[in-house]
Design an enzyme around this catalytic site. Structure first.
Site, short mmCIF file in Angstrom:
data_model
loop_
_atom_site.label_atom_id
_atom_site.label_comp_id
_atom_site.label_asym_id
_atom_site.label_seq_id
_atom_site.Cartn_x
_atom_site.Cartn_y
_atom_site.Cartn_z
N HIS A 91 81.86 33.34 -13.24
CA HIS A 91 81.40 33.18 -14.62
C HIS A 91 79.88 33.18 -14.64
O HIS A 91 79.25 32.54 -13.80
CB HIS A 91 81.93 31.84 -15.17
N ARG B 277 76.80 32.46 -25.45
CA ARG B 277 76.30 33.83 -25.62
C ARG B 277 77.01 34.50 -26.79
O ARG B 277 76.40 35.27 -27.53
CB ARG B 277 76.50 34.62 -24.32
#
Lengths: 617, 251
Positions: free
Chosen positions: A257, A273
């Site tokens: 990740h 994000r």
């Protein structure tokens, strides 16, 4: 020997396990869930961002459909997914989300009118439709054409798990927590349940079941640095592999990740994000658009993690006592958004970093996060090799994720697969009785009892389990990190062979009484090293780059030779390496292999293009 | 400048006939950014592999690692040693059955709580897989989530005077759970039905108002506020029928 008997035995009481359990209990069958921890502490609870389902209620999700979700998922998988399974998943995901709403999940909802959102650090406005007011809202996640991720703040896994465990309690699903499966009971043909160690008393029990489900999550804790909970160490995978007849699918497919925090490796959600956060380097320069002009920070996780690593290798990372890292910037999202939609992120930053993300940057780097790898099942969730054994969720390789899963697709998979496989388990339970052979049960129990005695007495040696685990951690990250190559993988495999020999000589330093934690580790350390060997050997043999499996010495995606799935068996207990077999990645092609639209890289095409078309429903 | 920490840890393994409850002192060098998660795991790996404690997510999300840290219930995973004196005393949570050392059985306690308060949505509606979801105001969804953020760590129970004295007291966590369902229009229970569950000394009227629960809640859930609201609602419900019509609260 204490014996429990039940229709369905779920190994794991996280989202996938409980969703299957609820289906079976609803059909009138008795269910026991085994869990290392109380059900609500399962690692599902740590999932933050959300669940993908093509509801298309939000302004930025308009025009979404299961077909668009399907294409995103298959591209995300780098064509490693079983397309029939991906289709089952996308078609059922909206139903599963609505069912979770019915069961009480406080999903965030559409607020009508003009709203300010962020993309790539810049604000823009979108108008949410009046007629969609109060329907389930969605946020953006990586690798998706539409905003499709349903969410409850950034505590989605927690909220869904609490709702589901409420239903489980209502329907009389029994949860036996603080228990650990150490072997399956089987005769090479049929699974009859499991041998289980009670982590309150240390007592060894037999659970006999007509159907058994492995829903124990991933095995990220084979890696030293992982976002996973400490319980995700592959115990149930080991029990499956130990049967000799059950394969792991694509053990080399491990996801890193992009945003584990530095230090401590705790996850901060992709929602950061998705909601408009950006990645910055040592010069506080936003570098992702240079690598990925189209998707930038919201390319798939494998791509973003690779680009971040590339950028740090150029010397543009931020130096720290804990190694290089980059920055995640969510400051521009503002206090209100962070305090309502990213509050777990805020708490984590405050508590573990002493950072206030409203005014400060968050130190992050790619960290092991997810196993696309898992116990291989068919599309019904039935495990290869043993009748009466099923698997769902991260533990399984069902296989909708192929070589990279999209953010929001795994949390969604737990309840969708749970619903779908749950119905198949019910069919199975209605269809047949499982014959329990008492001699097999007694043998399985005696064998584990003997293992425990040998470990306590040091019959095979006094190697220290903790130190063996350290050696495994070192070898695994050396060979099977984000970038891989033949030389490092060969060295890792050789090192792990030595580690396996040590693991077989482990003995306890303590007395092993009660729920002794040293004994818990000693019982599984050999299996953990075997799993690590499946990962590294699988990665060494796969001489191509696909999704999260990136070979520096074989940078092309090779559809001609490698559009397939690895099946790793541990055929004989004393073997040094897994036996690898391969099967076609998918039987049907709704979407023929092609470009993903991000990540770059060359493709070596199939020699004869496959027939395509949507299979008849 | 690094300190040497002394951790005084409660030790007792009920499964070991030779074990007696006692405190054992471990010393170790403090490292940068050390948490009790790091410290306890180091003690287990380097000094005593039999030491029992519970961690799971180690990120303050799952609630597994609550213990009494220098006299105060809290989550060990997110307790930084630099915020503590060099001498640290760790005890298992009271009110829950001891497993061994710092490990307690919270699972059994919470599952019986779910049954007592019927911790699920009560509805006569049947789920229709082909229908759109029922609508909800986003602000209400956020309010429900606020109470749903409880991680069932047990700190509020361990810090509660009433819960320590009487086993049948539901505790702040259960009252908060009821408040969560009262807020949720999907749950069709009436105020009277909720009253049957919590309108007693085991429920809202057992609280002595010491506020320990809210002080130690690692998620800062407004527990006392929920209790106050419920008491008011229940009081009104009890006399509702006798009030003049314009003062009556709707069901």
């Amino acid at each position: 020997m204490q014996i429990f008997q039940t229709d369905l035995l779920c190994i794991g009481a996280g989202l996938a396990g409980e969703r299957v359990a609820i289906e079976a209990a609803g059909a009138g069958f008795s269910v026991v869930c085994l869990s290392l921890v109380p059900a609500r502490r399962s690692h599902s609870s740590a999932a933050q961002g959300g669940m993908q389902a093509a509801l298309g209620n939000s302004a930025m999700g308009e025009g979404d459909s299961p077909d668009v979700h399907f294409a995103d998922t298959v591209k995300g998988s780098d064509w490693g997914a079983d397309q029939e399974v991906a289709r089952i998943f996308v078609d059922n995901a909206p139903i599963a989300m609505r069912q979770m709403a019915y069961w009480g999940v406080p999903w965030n909802r559409v607020v009508p009118g003009e709203q300010t959102y962020y993309k790539g650090g810049k604000p823009f406005t979108a108008v949410e439709k009046k007629e969609n007011e109060g329907l389930i809202h969605s946020r953006s996640f990586g690798g998706t054409a539409k905003w499709r991720t349903c969410y409850t703040s950034d505590g989605t896994g927690h909220a869904v798990l609490f709702a589901l465990d409420n239903v489980a309690a209502q329907r009389g699903v029994e949860v036996h927590d603080k228990t650990e499966v150490i072997s399956l009971i089987h005769d090479g043909d049929t699974c009859m349940g499991a041998i289980v160690r009670c982590l309150k008393t240390g007592e060894l029990r037999a659970y006999l079941a007509r159907a058994t489900l492995i829903a124990s999550g991933g095995f990220g804790r084979l890696y030293r640095a992982s976002t996973n909970a400490v319980i995700n160490d592959g115990g149930a995978h080991i029990a499956a592999l130990d049967t000799g007849v059950v394969p792991l699918g694509n053990p080399e497919a491990i996801q890193f990740h992009p945003t584990g925090i530095v230090p401590t490796d705790i996850l901060v959600t992709e929602g950061c994000r998705g909601d408009g956060g950006t990645l910055l380097d040592v010069n506080q320069y936003r570098f992702m658009p240079d690598y990925e002009p189209e998707k930038a920070e919201l390319a798939s996780r494998d791509v973003v993690s690779r680009r971040m690593t590339e950028h740090m290798r150029k010397g543009l990372g931020v130096k720290s006592a804990y190694g290089d890292h980059l920055w995640l910037d969510i400051r521009h999202l503002g206090a209100h958004h962070i305090n309502t939609n990213l509050r777990e992120v805020k708490e984590i930053c405050e508590n573990f970093l002493g950072v206030d993300p409203i005014t400060q940057l968050i130190p992050v780097r790619p960290t092991q996060h997810y196993c696309m790898a898992g116990v291989r099942t068919n599309k019904d969730g039935a495990v290869y090799g043993l009748k009466g054994l099923f698997s769902a969720g991260e533990a399984a390789c069902w296989d909708m994720h192929g070589f990279n899963r999209l953010g929001g697709n795994s949390l969604s998979e737990t309840v969708v697969a749970g619903m779908y496989v749950g119905a198949k388990v019910v069919e199975f339970l209605k269809g047949a009785e499982t014959v329990i052979k008492t001699n097999i049960v007694a043998d399985a129990h005696a064998r584990q009892q003997q293992r425990i005695k040998d470990l306590i007495n040091g019959t095979h040696g006094r190697e220290n389990a903790f130190s063996v685990r350290e050696e495994m951690h070192d070898a695994l990250i050396k060979g099977a990190g984000i970038f891989r190559n033949g030389k490092d993988l060969t060295e890792a495999v050789e090192a792990l062979k030595g580690t396996l020999a040590r693991a077989r000589r482990v003995g306890l330093a303590s007395n092993g009484l009660g729920a002794n934690p040293e004994l818990a580790l000693a019982l599984k350390i050999e299996g953990m090293v075997k799993l690590a060997l499946c990962v590294t050997q699988g990665a060494l043999m796969r001489t191509e780059s696909r999704g999260a499996h990136t070979r520096e010495d074989y940078p092309d995606r090779n559809d001609r030779d490698w559009l397939n799935r690895t099946l790793a068996y541990w055929t004989n207990e004393k073997d040094e390496l897994p036996t690898l077999k391969y099967e076609a990645a998918t039987q049907t092609f709704e979407l023929p292999p092609g470009e993903r639209g991000y990540g770059g890289g060359k493709i070596i095409p199939m020699e004869t293009p496959p027939k395509t078309g949507k299979p008849k429903a | 400048m690094s300190r040497t920490l002394t951790l005084n840890i409660f030790r007792f393994n009920p499964q070991d006939p030779d074990s007696k409850p006692h405190t054992e002192a471990f010393t170790l060098d403090e490292t940068e950014s050390m948490t009790l998660f790091i410290a306890l795991n180091r003690i287990r790996a380097e000094q005593d592999p039999s030491l029992q404690f519970d961690f799971c997510c180690r990120a303050g999300i799952c609630g597994a690692c609550a213990m009494v840290i220098n006299g105060r219930p809290g989550l060990a995973c997110r307790t930084k040693t630099r915020d503590l004196p060099a001498e640290i005393t760790l005890l298992p949570l009271p009110a829950f059955k001891l497993v061994a050392d710092l490990s307690v059985d919270t699972g059994t306690w919470f599952r019986q709580m779910y049954q007592k308060v019927e911790s699920w949505i009560h509805t006569d509606k049947v789920f229709d897989p082909h229908a759109q979801e029922e609508r909800m105001d986003n602000h209400l969804a956020e309010e429900i989530y606020e109470l749903d953020r409880c991680i069932e760590c047990g700190c509020c129970v361990a810090a509660c005077g009433t819960a320590i004295m009487r086993e049948d007291f539901l505790g702040a966590v259960a009252l908060n759970r009821i408040a969560r369902f009262m807020l949720d229009p999907r749950d069709e229970r009436t105020v009277e039905e909720y009253f049957d569950v919590v309108g007693t000394d085991e429920g809202i009227f057992g609280c002595m108002g010491l506020l320990g629960c809210e002080d130690v809640c690692p998620k800062q859930i407004p527990l006392q506020e929920q209790l106050g609201k419920m008491r008011r609602k229940m009081a009104v419900a009890a006399i509702n029928d006798r009030l003049p019509k314009f003062l009556r609260s709707p069901k």
